[in-house]
Scaffold this motif. Structure first.
Motif, PDB file in Angstrom:
ATOM      1  N   ALA A 141       0.832  -1.209   0.000  1.00 52.06           N
ATOM      2  CA  ALA A 141       0.000   0.000   0.000  1.00 52.06           C
ATOM      3  C   ALA A 141       0.867   1.260   0.000  1.00 52.06           C
ATOM      4  CB  ALA A 141      -0.937  -0.009   1.206  1.00 52.06           C
ATOM      5  N   GLY A 142       2.198   1.068  -0.024  1.00 49.23           N
ATOM      6  CA  GLY A 142       3.107   2.218   0.002  1.00 49.23           C
ATOM      7  C   GLY A 142       3.080   2.945   1.337  1.00 49.23           C
ATOM      8  N   MET A 143       2.903   2.176   2.410  1.00 48.75           N
ATOM      9  CA  MET A 143       2.834   2.785   3.742  1.00 48.75           C
ATOM     10  C   MET A 143       3.774   2.065   4.698  1.00 48.75           C
ATOM     11  SD  MET A 143      -1.293   3.235   3.711  1.00 48.75           S
ATOM     12  CE  MET A 143      -1.488   3.680   5.422  1.00 48.75           C
ATOM     13  N   SER A 144       3.973   2.654   5.865  1.00 48.56           N
ATOM     14  CA  SER A 144       4.830   2.022   6.873  1.00 48.56           C
ATOM     15  C   SER A 144       3.984   1.087   7.734  1.00 48.56           C
ATOM     16  CB  SER A 144       5.454   3.097   7.753  1.00 48.56           C
ATOM     17  OG  SER A 144       4.443   3.665   8.574  1.00 48.56           O
ATOM     18  N   PRO A 145       4.631   0.061   8.343  1.00 44.54           N
ATOM     19  CA  PRO A 145       3.890  -0.802   9.270  1.00 44.54           C
ATOM     20  C   PRO A 145       3.189   0.008  10.371  1.00 44.54           C
ATOM     21  CG  PRO A 145       6.023  -1.763   8.781  1.00 44.54           C
ATOM     22  CD  PRO A 145       6.024  -0.400   8.153  1.00 44.54           C
ATOM     23  N   ALA A 146       3.848   1.066  10.830  1.00 49.00           N
ATOM     24  CA  ALA A 146       3.246   1.888  11.896  1.00 49.00           C
ATOM     25  C   ALA A 146       1.953   2.538  11.402  1.00 49.00           C
ATOM     26  CB  ALA A 146       4.238   2.956  12.353  1.00 49.00           C
ATOM     27  N   ALA A 147       1.952   2.957  10.139  1.00 52.93           N
ATOM     28  CA  ALA A 147       0.749   3.575   9.566  1.00 52.93           C
ATOM     29  C   ALA A 147      -0.396   2.561   9.471  1.00 52.93           C
ATOM     30  CB  ALA A 147       1.063   4.163   8.193  1.00 52.93           C
ATOM     31  N   LEU A 148      -0.028   1.298   9.184  1.00 57.74           N
ATOM     32  CA  LEU A 148      -1.059   0.240   9.128  1.00 57.74           C
ATOM     33  C   LEU A 148      -1.762   0.089  10.473  1.00 57.74           C
ATOM     34  CD1 LEU A 148      -0.918  -3.184   7.365  1.00 57.74           C
ATOM     35  CD2 LEU A 148      -1.590  -3.122   9.771  1.00 57.74           C
ATOM     36  N   TYR A 149      -0.962   0.094  11.551  1.00 62.77           N
ATOM     37  CA  TYR A 149      -1.525  -0.160  12.886  1.00 62.77           C
ATOM     38  C   TYR A 149      -2.483   0.929  13.357  1.00 62.77           C
ATOM     39  CZ  TYR A 149       1.417  -4.236  13.192  1.00 62.77           C
ATOM     40  OH  TYR A 149       1.995  -5.465  12.948  1.00 62.77           O
ATOM     41  N   ILE A 150      -2.403   2.094  12.735  1.00 67.30           N
ATOM     42  CA  ILE A 150      -3.398   3.143  13.051  1.00 67.30           C
ATOM     43  C   ILE A 150      -4.795   2.662  12.642  1.00 67.30           C
ATOM     44  CG2 ILE A 150      -4.165   5.497  12.468  1.00 67.30           C
ATOM     45  CD1 ILE A 150      -1.186   6.163  11.993  1.00 67.30           C
ATOM     46  N   HIS A 151      -4.860   1.897  11.546  1.00 62.38           N
ATOM     47  CA  HIS A 151      -6.159   1.500  10.991  1.00 62.38           C
ATOM     48  C   HIS A 151      -6.585   0.088  11.374  1.00 62.38           C
ATOM     49  CE1 HIS A 151      -6.179   5.183   8.699  1.00 62.38           C
ATOM     50  NE2 HIS A 151      -4.931   4.926   8.324  1.00 62.38           N
ATOM     51  N   TYR A 152      -5.622  -0.820  11.499  1.00 66.67           N
ATOM     52  CA  TYR A 152      -5.944  -2.221  11.797  1.00 66.67           C
ATOM     53  C   TYR A 152      -4.986  -2.730  12.854  1.00 66.67           C
ATOM     54  CZ  TYR A 152      -8.301  -1.617   7.316  1.00 66.67           C
ATOM     55  OH  TYR A 152      -9.082  -1.137   6.295  1.00 66.67           O
ATOM     56  N   LYS A 153      -5.546  -3.285  13.933  1.00 66.60           N
ATOM     57  CA  LYS A 153      -4.686  -3.753  15.025  1.00 66.60           C
ATOM     58  C   LYS A 153      -3.977  -5.053  14.671  1.00 66.60           C
ATOM     59  CE  LYS A 153      -7.669  -2.815  18.568  1.00 66.60           C
ATOM     60  NZ  LYS A 153      -8.591  -1.978  17.836  1.00 66.60           N
ATOM     61  N   THR A 154      -4.645  -5.915  13.904  1.00 64.17           N
ATOM     62  CA  THR A 154      -4.052  -7.217  13.550  1.00 64.17           C
ATOM     63  C   THR A 154      -4.349  -7.561  12.098  1.00 64.17           C
ATOM     64  OG1 THR A 154      -6.067  -8.417  14.112  1.00 64.17           O
ATOM     65  CG2 THR A 154      -4.470  -8.139  15.898  1.00 64.17           C
ATOM     66  N   LYS A 155      -3.626  -8.552  11.609  1.00 65.24           N
ATOM     67  CA  LYS A 155      -3.868  -9.078  10.263  1.00 65.24           C
ATOM     68  C   LYS A 155      -5.259  -9.706  10.202  1.00 65.24           C
ATOM     69  CE  LYS A 155      -1.584 -12.873   9.066  1.00 65.24           C
ATOM     70  NZ  LYS A 155      -0.687 -13.906   8.463  1.00 65.24           N
ATOM     71  N   GLU A 156      -5.646 -10.349  11.308  1.00 64.73           N
ATOM     72  CA  GLU A 156      -6.975 -10.968  11.343  1.00 64.73           C
ATOM     73  C   GLU A 156      -8.059  -9.919  11.219  1.00 64.73           C
ATOM     74  OE1 GLU A 156     -10.623 -12.911  12.944  1.00 64.73           O
ATOM     75  OE2 GLU A 156      -9.632 -11.144  13.748  1.00 64.73           O
ATOM     76  N   GLU A 157      -7.833  -8.730  11.754  1.00 60.78           N
ATOM     77  CA  GLU A 157      -8.832  -7.654  11.635  1.00 60.78           C
ATOM     78  C   GLU A 157      -9.033  -7.274  10.164  1.00 60.78           C
ATOM     79  OE1 GLU A 157      -8.248  -4.266  14.290  1.00 60.78           O
ATOM     80  OE2 GLU A 157      -9.594  -3.049  13.056  1.00 60.78           O
ATOM     81  N   LEU A 158      -7.949  -7.253   9.397  1.00 58.59           N
ATOM     82  CA  LEU A 158      -8.063  -6.987   7.957  1.00 58.59           C
ATOM     83  C   LEU A 158      -8.875  -8.083   7.253  1.00 58.59           C
ATOM     84  CD1 LEU A 158      -4.477  -5.695   7.315  1.00 58.59           C
ATOM     85  CD2 LEU A 158      -6.481  -4.639   6.262  1.00 58.59           C
ATOM     86  N   LEU A 159      -8.553  -9.333   7.579  1.00 57.45           N
ATOM     87  CA  LEU A 159      -9.294 -10.438   6.952  1.00 57.45           C
ATOM     88  C   LEU A 159     -10.773 -10.374   7.324  1.00 57.45           C
ATOM     89  CD1 LEU A 159      -9.304 -13.049   5.272  1.00 57.45           C
ATOM     90  CD2 LEU A 159      -8.880 -14.310   7.398  1.00 57.45           C
ATOM     91  N   HIS A 160     -11.040 -10.100   8.584  1.00 59.54           N
ATOM     92  CA  HIS A 160     -12.432 -10.016   9.021  1.00 59.54           C
ATOM     93  C   HIS A 160     -13.174  -8.918   8.287  1.00 59.54           C
ATOM     94  CE1 HIS A 160     -15.575  -8.297  11.788  1.00 59.54           C
ATOM     95  NE2 HIS A 160     -16.054  -9.463  11.447  1.00 59.54           N
ATOM     96  N   ARG A 161     -12.533  -7.765   8.138  1.00 59.47           N
ATOM     97  CA  ARG A 161     -13.174  -6.633   7.447  1.00 59.47           C
ATOM     98  C   ARG A 161     -13.493  -7.018   5.996  1.00 59.47           C
ATOM     99  NH1 ARG A 161     -13.333  -0.806   7.945  1.00 59.47           N
ATOM    100  NH2 ARG A 161     -15.517  -0.566   7.351  1.00 59.47           N
ATOM    101  N   ILE A 162     -12.553  -7.671   5.322  1.00 63.49           N
ATOM    102  CA  ILE A 162     -12.746  -8.119   3.931  1.00 63.49           C
ATOM    103  C   ILE A 162     -13.896  -9.121   3.857  1.00 63.49           C
ATOM    104  CG2 ILE A 162     -11.678  -9.487   2.066  1.00 63.49           C
ATOM    105  CD1 ILE A 162      -8.923  -8.318   3.180  1.00 63.49           C
ATOM    106  N   SER A 163     -13.851 -10.099   4.767  1.00 62.75           N
ATOM    107  CA  SER A 163     -14.845 -11.162   4.777  1.00 62.75           C
ATOM    108  C   SER A 163     -16.235 -10.594   5.089  1.00 62.75           C
ATOM    109  CB  SER A 163     -14.448 -12.202   5.821  1.00 62.75           C
ATOM    110  OG  SER A 163     -15.257 -13.339   5.732  1.00 62.75           O
ATOM    111  N   ARG A 164     -16.304  -9.684   6.031  1.00 61.08           N
ATOM    112  CA  ARG A 164     -17.572  -9.089   6.438  1.00 61.08           C
ATOM    113  C   ARG A 164     -18.197  -8.303   5.287  1.00 61.08           C
ATOM    114  NH1 ARG A 164     -21.145  -7.995  11.029  1.00 61.08           N
ATOM    115  NH2 ARG A 164     -22.848  -7.200   9.755  1.00 61.08           N
ATOM    116  N   ILE A 165     -17.394  -7.478   4.629  1.00 57.13           N
ATOM    117  CA  ILE A 165     -17.914  -6.672   3.511  1.00 57.13           C
ATOM    118  C   ILE A 165     -18.361  -7.593   2.368  1.00 57.13           C
ATOM    119  CG2 ILE A 165     -17.249  -4.996   1.713  1.00 57.13           C
ATOM    120  CD1 ILE A 165     -15.504  -3.606   3.871  1.00 57.13           C
ATOM    121  N   GLY A 166     -17.556  -8.609   2.067  1.00 57.92           N
ATOM    122  CA  GLY A 166     -17.923  -9.562   1.002  1.00 57.92           C
ATOM    123  C   GLY A 166     -19.208 -10.299   1.316  1.00 57.92           C
TER     124      GLY A 166
END
Lengths: 208, 208
Positions: free
Chosen positions: A51-76
């Motif tokens: 995404a062209g961002m730093s790991p620290a920038a990611l953690y502002i939006h998502y606490k864990t990798k599982e949170e990203l998967l959940h968000r994707i799965s939920r929207i789908g």
């Protein structure tokens, strides 16, 4: 086709509900990374870097990798349920509503096949609570299709000896489009939707 | 159910063609590891350790992780082709042969769903030469089913406006059983096979 390319095309803006823009970009990057290498082989560092961002920038939006998967799965899954409930509650005969459900559900799995693969194949990677939530959404999607088929049987439009089994087969046929669909292939998402609507009407013995 | 458990049951010994026994044990361990964590998240060390062997012992039998995946994919695709060609070349009407193909193909995807998932979902991880070889086997499987359907149309048994599209849908319906099948679920592999044979005969408009 990647999720980033899926985002560029399509009628309505996919992931439009995800704000701010940085959170959306990370989500699209996560879909592409999970689709290419699998959930377990992907790190949050990979996702941030895509995404062209730093790991620290990611953690502002998502606490864990599982949170990203959940968000994707939920929207789908929300989108899938919305498509199927709109068709089930729409106007027309059971045959018209079932054809409409299949056309829209197939089109989604073809146009958004990268996203759909992640949504369908990485369910086991969700945490227990998120998994329970998603299973409940899948139960509702199943119920929407079962409702159309049951109404068709009751109205004498369909001849279906095994309604739950046929419902499962109809959904399975549509979902598997995400596995084999190729944007460079011979058939457009609309053409696959038409073909499949016809095949499903045959499966339920719809009167012509 | 794991590949190790799949090996324990079943009519014929799965992976029986893989010898010596250490090579077979490593293959079964690889199927389970790939199914659980994905190909890219699995190391040869993980596979050796699951098989109770050292990494050095693994390298005696397989030079790379891709060689393991190729072996799994090749055996799975050979089996699929064998099932479909046996049905296509068997006795009986086109309807009987198509029902037979669907029943056997579904049963394989249900009973061996862990293996089938790896075979179906990790194609992109194969090297270019191995991928070409596997794509050719898939083309032959497709041809076997298309042959039965075409013969049924020619004999006036079936009514199929789009033979290639219907062939694709029939195979897709059967393959997706590997995704949703649950050994603890309500239906046995044989029951799913029967249901699907009936649905497929409806899809091709078989005369009753």
């Amino acid at each position: 086709m990647s999720a980033a390319e899926e985002t560029a095309g399509g009628e309505d803006m996919p992931w439009g509900e995800v704000t701010p823009e940085a959170a959306r970009r990370l989500l699209v990057a996560a879909v592409d990374a999970f689709a290419e290498r699998g959930y377990h082989a992907t790190t949050t560092r990979d996702i941030a870097s895509r995404a062209g961002m730093s790991p620290a920038a990611l953690y502002i939006h998502y606490k864990t990798k599982e949170e990203l998967l959940h968000r994707i799965s939920r929207i789908g899954h929300d989108k899938a349920l919305e498509i199927l409930e709109a068709a089930a509650g729409g106007p027309g005969s059971a045959a018209e509503r079932l054809a409409d459900a299949v056309r829209s559900f197939v089109r989604w799995h073809a146009e958004r096949h990268t996203t759909a693969r992640v949504v369908q194949y990485e369910l086991d990677a969700l945490g227990p609570e998120h998994r329970t939530e998603i299973v409940e959404l899948r139960r509702k999607s199943d119920a929407a299709v079962r409702r159309i088929i049951s109404e068709g049987v009751r109205a004498g439009e369909f001849d279906v000896p095994d309604v739950p089994g046929t419902t499962l087969a109809v959904l399975s046929l549509c979902i598997d489009v995400a596995r084999w669909f190729n944007a460079q292939g011979r058939r457009t998402p609309d053409e696959v939707g038409e073909l499949y609507a016809d095949l499903v009407l045959r499966m339920v013995g719809a009167q012509k």
